[in-house]
Design an enzyme around this catalytic site. Sequence first.
Site, mmCIF file in Angstrom:
data_model
loop_
_atom_site.group_PDB
_atom_site.id
_atom_site.type_symbol
_atom_site.label_atom_id
_atom_site.label_comp_id
_atom_site.label_asym_id
_atom_site.label_seq_id
_atom_site.Cartn_x
_atom_site.Cartn_y
_atom_site.Cartn_z
ATOM 1 C CG ASP A 70 -19.359 117.519 59.228
ATOM 2 O OD1 ASP A 70 -19.048 118.250 58.281
ATOM 3 O OD2 ASP A 70 -19.989 116.465 59.090
ATOM 4 C CB THR A 71 -13.719 119.079 61.649
ATOM 5 O OG1 THR A 71 -13.975 120.424 61.268
ATOM 6 C CG2 THR A 71 -12.235 118.812 61.552
#
Length: 375
Positions: free
Chosen positions: A208-209
């Site tokens: 994820d970011t």
Amino acid sequence: MEPAPAKGSLRVVVVHGGAGFHPRPRSSENVTKRALRFACAQALSTAESSGFGTALQGAVEAITVLEDEGSLNAGYGSNLTMNGGVECDASIMDGRSSDFGAIGATSSLKNPIQVALSVLQYSRTPDPLGRIPPLLLVSSGAEDFARTRGMVCPPEDMVSPRALSEWKKWKDALANAQQASPAGTTAETSAPLARRPPQVDGLHDRQDTVGAIVLDAEGNLAAGVSSGGLLLKLPGRVGEAAVHGAGCWATYNTACSVSGAGEYITRMSLARAICETVEAAGDGEDTHDILQRILGQQFHKLCLERGETSPQAGVILLVKEYDDGGEPRPRLWCAFTTESMAIGYASSSSKPTVRPHLDPCQKQGLAGSSDRCGH
């Protein structure tokens, strides 16, 4: 539902903690909630306390908070490379001017998004020789640039206990998988399906970011994104969070921040594709249908063609719609193909709302939702 305040009074902040897998234990959920809520509140507070605040400043402020949270894959909480170090990517875009700044593969920047902003600001300064300013600085070049601005830290200070623990776990898993693989399975081949290695359950959940979109009181938009990248990535790899058009995009009427499998997102220039398609459609096509087509069909098709059977992408999208009087009515959209996506949002007329574990519906593996901002 009451109409949104007129232009000049409404500020909106939207943040995400990434599309992927978010732990369900209550302690982990509460950490995510607090980080998203604080990021929204901090960005709004900064703008209100100064009496003004640009969308660009607000987006950087919100992402800085998320980079400092060790449970998220950005800044201090970043995934580790094969060598056990941190290498961060980040970018920021100003919708008013289309200015963009990014950094990639950096190991000693405490807050990569702030250096990305410095790259953007540097590009606005006329060069005495007319040299073209950079959009993106990477590795040692980015760190030298940041060092002149007092924005570096020891690389070891960027490694969080959680990231180190996960790195040890998956490094051991990789070693075991390599020992169990028949000789010659790493040979190159021209067939995408053959090139695709077997997936290890759980590894791709940690990609994820974090990102943010901000609408300021003048009606301007900005979007940004920051990431530690893939767990066990090769040193020097640069992901979508640093690539122009891939991880974030902003214009006067739309802004988008993206999370997910960076290589596939980059191939599509996903953030730019979404914003440009929404603007080109105008009132001719519903935004939900556009997101369904781009994520649920085009992105899915691209991934399948490359041998990826579990496409991973998530977006937050803020669109300025207009009422009959020409006043903007910002509308937030969220769509993702993953198990969950953590988002939070707030406006100058509402308290922060956090949805850390949105669950996707089953239709083509795509979840989508929207909300009016400022109600």
